[in-house]
Design a protein around this motif. Sequence first.
Motif, PDB file in Angstrom:
ATOM      1  N   LEU A 145     -14.719  14.496   5.440  1.00 41.64           N
ATOM      2  CA  LEU A 145     -15.112  13.802   4.213  1.00 41.64           C
ATOM      3  C   LEU A 145     -14.031  13.945   3.147  1.00 41.64           C
ATOM      4  O   LEU A 145     -13.666  12.973   2.481  1.00 41.64           O
ATOM      5  N   MET A 146     -13.517  15.156   2.998  1.00 40.63           N
ATOM      6  CA  MET A 146     -12.470  15.389   2.001  1.00 40.63           C
ATOM      7  C   MET A 146     -11.207  14.597   2.358  1.00 40.63           C
ATOM      8  O   MET A 146     -10.523  14.062   1.479  1.00 40.63           O
ATOM      9  N   ARG A 147     -10.932  14.491   3.647  1.00 38.66           N
ATOM     10  CA  ARG A 147      -9.733  13.770   4.076  1.00 38.66           C
ATOM     11  C   ARG A 147      -9.882  12.266   3.866  1.00 38.66           C
ATOM     12  O   ARG A 147      -8.962  11.595   3.397  1.00 38.66           O
ATOM     13  N   LYS A 148     -11.061  11.734   4.194  1.00 34.16           N
ATOM     14  CA  LYS A 148     -11.260  10.285   4.152  1.00 34.16           C
ATOM     15  C   LYS A 148     -11.492   9.748   2.738  1.00 34.16           C
ATOM     16  O   LYS A 148     -11.003   8.676   2.389  1.00 34.16           O
ATOM     17  N   LEU A 149     -12.244  10.491   1.933  1.00 39.26           N
ATOM     18  CA  LEU A 149     -12.643   9.966   0.631  1.00 39.26           C
ATOM     19  C   LEU A 149     -11.973  10.664  -0.537  1.00 39.26           C
ATOM     20  O   LEU A 149     -12.050  10.185  -1.668  1.00 39.26           O
ATOM     21  N   GLY A 150     -11.342  11.793  -0.284  1.00 35.44           N
ATOM     22  CA  GLY A 150     -10.685  12.500  -1.367  1.00 35.44           C
ATOM     23  C   GLY A 150      -9.389  11.815  -1.789  1.00 35.44           C
ATOM     24  O   GLY A 150      -8.629  11.337  -0.950  1.00 35.44           O
ATOM     25  N   LYS A 151      -9.177  11.734  -3.077  1.00 34.13           N
ATOM     26  CA  LYS A 151      -7.957  11.140  -3.612  1.00 34.13           C
ATOM     27  C   LYS A 151      -6.895  12.220  -3.802  1.00 34.13           C
ATOM     28  O   LYS A 151      -7.187  13.311  -4.285  1.00 34.13           O
ATOM     29  N   LYS A 152      -5.671  11.893  -3.431  1.00 33.09           N
ATOM     30  CA  LYS A 152      -4.542  12.765  -3.713  1.00 33.09           C
ATOM     31  C   LYS A 152      -3.651  12.042  -4.718  1.00 33.09           C
ATOM     32  O   LYS A 152      -3.389  10.851  -4.588  1.00 33.09           O
ATOM     33  N   GLN A 153      -3.214  12.789  -5.717  1.00 31.52           N
ATOM     34  CA  GLN A 153      -2.436  12.173  -6.784  1.00 31.52           C
ATOM     35  C   GLN A 153      -1.192  12.987  -7.112  1.00 31.52           C
ATOM     36  O   GLN A 153      -1.223  14.222  -7.092  1.00 31.52           O
ATOM     37  N   LEU A 154      -0.127  12.261  -7.371  1.00 31.21           N
ATOM     38  CA  LEU A 154       1.115  12.839  -7.873  1.00 31.21           C
ATOM     39  C   LEU A 154       1.221  12.459  -9.346  1.00 31.21           C
ATOM     40  O   LEU A 154       1.168  11.281  -9.686  1.00 31.21           O
ATOM     41  N   ILE A 155       1.336  13.463 -10.220  1.00 28.60           N
ATOM     42  CA  ILE A 155       1.385  13.228 -11.660  1.00 28.60           C
ATOM     43  C   ILE A 155       2.787  13.573 -12.151  1.00 28.60           C
ATOM     44  O   ILE A 155       3.266  14.699 -11.972  1.00 28.60           O
ATOM     45  N   LEU A 156       3.447  12.595 -12.747  1.00 30.93           N
ATOM     46  CA  LEU A 156       4.829  12.758 -13.208  1.00 30.93           C
ATOM     47  C   LEU A 156       4.881  12.664 -14.729  1.00 30.93           C
ATOM     48  O   LEU A 156       4.367  11.698 -15.316  1.00 30.93           O
ATOM     49  N   GLN A 157       5.500  13.659 -15.348  1.00 32.76           N
ATOM     50  CA  GLN A 157       5.753  13.628 -16.775  1.00 32.76           C
ATOM     51  C   GLN A 157       7.131  12.985 -16.988  1.00 32.76           C
ATOM     52  O   GLN A 157       8.143  13.519 -16.538  1.00 32.76           O
ATOM     53  N   LEU A 158       7.156  11.824 -17.621  1.00 40.69           N
ATOM     54  CA  LEU A 158       8.384  11.032 -17.740  1.00 40.69           C
ATOM     55  C   LEU A 158       9.296  11.572 -18.849  1.00 40.69           C
ATOM     56  O   LEU A 158       8.823  12.148 -19.837  1.00 40.69           O
ATOM     57  N   ASP A 159      10.584  11.364 -18.648  1.00 46.63           N
ATOM     58  CA  ASP A 159      11.534  11.842 -19.665  1.00 46.63           C
ATOM     59  C   ASP A 159      11.645  10.892 -20.857  1.00 46.63           C
ATOM     60  O   ASP A 159      12.201  11.247 -21.897  1.00 46.63           O
ATOM     61  N   ALA A 160      11.108   9.683 -20.697  1.00 51.24           N
ATOM     62  CA  ALA A 160      11.076   8.723 -21.801  1.00 51.24           C
ATOM     63  C   ALA A 160       9.846   7.833 -21.627  1.00 51.24           C
ATOM     64  O   ALA A 160       9.487   7.467 -20.497  1.00 51.24           O
ATOM     65  N   ALA A 161       9.203   7.497 -22.711  1.00 53.57           N
ATOM     66  CA  ALA A 161       7.985   6.686 -22.646  1.00 53.57           C
ATOM     67  C   ALA A 161       8.284   5.272 -22.157  1.00 53.57           C
ATOM     68  O   ALA A 161       9.319   4.693 -22.487  1.00 53.57           O
ATOM     69  N   LEU A 162       7.358   4.725 -21.357  1.00 53.32           N
ATOM     70  CA  LEU A 162       7.453   3.347 -20.874  1.00 53.32           C
ATOM     71  C   LEU A 162       6.435   2.478 -21.597  1.00 53.32           C
ATOM     72  O   LEU A 162       5.336   2.930 -21.919  1.00 53.32           O
ATOM     73  N   THR A 163       6.781   1.245 -21.835  1.00 54.13           N
ATOM     74  CA  THR A 163       5.834   0.283 -22.402  1.00 54.13           C
ATOM     75  C   THR A 163       5.087  -0.472 -21.313  1.00 54.13           C
ATOM     76  O   THR A 163       4.075  -1.125 -21.565  1.00 54.13           O
ATOM     77  N   GLY A 164       5.585  -0.392 -20.095  1.00 52.51           N
ATOM     78  CA  GLY A 164       4.959  -1.036 -18.945  1.00 52.51           C
ATOM     79  C   GLY A 164       5.678  -0.618 -17.678  1.00 52.51           C
ATOM     80  O   GLY A 164       6.746   0.007 -17.722  1.00 52.51           O
ATOM     81  N   LEU A 165       5.100  -0.962 -16.539  1.00 56.91           N
ATOM     82  CA  LEU A 165       5.696  -0.583 -15.264  1.00 56.91           C
ATOM     83  C   LEU A 165       6.807  -1.565 -14.892  1.00 56.91           C
ATOM     84  O   LEU A 165       6.619  -2.784 -14.964  1.00 56.91           O
ATOM     85  N   PRO A 166       7.958  -1.059 -14.452  1.00 56.70           N
ATOM     86  CA  PRO A 166       9.022  -1.941 -13.968  1.00 56.70           C
ATOM     87  C   PRO A 166       8.563  -2.720 -12.733  1.00 56.70           C
ATOM     88  O   PRO A 166       7.728  -2.244 -11.955  1.00 56.70           O
TER      89      PRO A 166
END
Length: 308
Positions: free
Chosen positions: A221-242
């Motif tokens: 259950l944890m494998r199938k429904l669990g979300k894995k996330q990578l959280i990145l702290q950016l060195d400069a703010a973005l106004t939108g995704l490239p």
Amino acid sequence: MSAIISIKNLSKTYAGGFQALKHVDLDIRRGEIFALLGPNGAGKTTLISIICGLVNPTTGSVTVDGSDIIKDYRRVRAMIGLVPQELTTDHFETVFNAVAFSRGLFGKAPNPAYIEKILRSLSLWDKKDNRIMTLSGGMKRRLMIAKALSHEPTVLFLDEPSAGVDVELRKDMWQVVRDLRAAGVTIILTTHYLEEAEEMADRVGVITRGELILVEDKAELMRKLGKKQLILQLDAALTGLPERLSGYDLELSPDGKQLTFTYDTRAGRTGITALLNDMRDAGVGFVDLDTTQSSLEDIFVDLVRSNR
């Protein structure tokens, strides 16, 4: 692994018309810890009460170790121990006598050594001569477990057993549960402390509005429904995704300084390396990163919300 409890097409409709259970099918394996999860009013206690012979089903059947709960009630009830949500004890009785009396109700011969063993395992032995009225709420909860174990059941139901129990008592209680499972006792657990279910259970069932919507091995259950996330702290703010990053499951924080990438590993790869390469090519840098994974509580909340 063989099933010790088999539930087929079980429904319960009360006299006022409320349908508490709707066509539940479930097999509980011998010797496992099974966590039955659901919001308040989902049908957990009704299901347990039917198996234990306290409530009559409207339709369907339940067998415990091959015996029908209605046709062979005495044999089934002798195999089951129940720790209910409510604390129902004789306040003027002693701890030892209360447990010994519960054992006698099942026709078991007196066994002071066994009762002492139970009370010691639950840290109640030093209370054996105390009147129940002197116990704290947590100790009374432990006493309910001792009474449920007094007749040496092979199936134990724990309906919100840690409600009102402090952290130290809770840890001791779960060690007792692990020891019982090691001794071959099948344990069915309901709890609102989902971190406990995540730690203890072999399998998980989720019930809502009387319907069993999921039964799964906990790890799967944890494998199938669990979300894995990578959280990145950016060195400069973005106004939108490239544009170069548009093919990824990304979420940009409102201030533009944090990027969250949701991924899974079922395909054998995460996509993290490709993301980092594309970020570099797009001129997006970061100063720190972290990873997180959904807890059982996160998965449970998502399941219940999606079935409202």
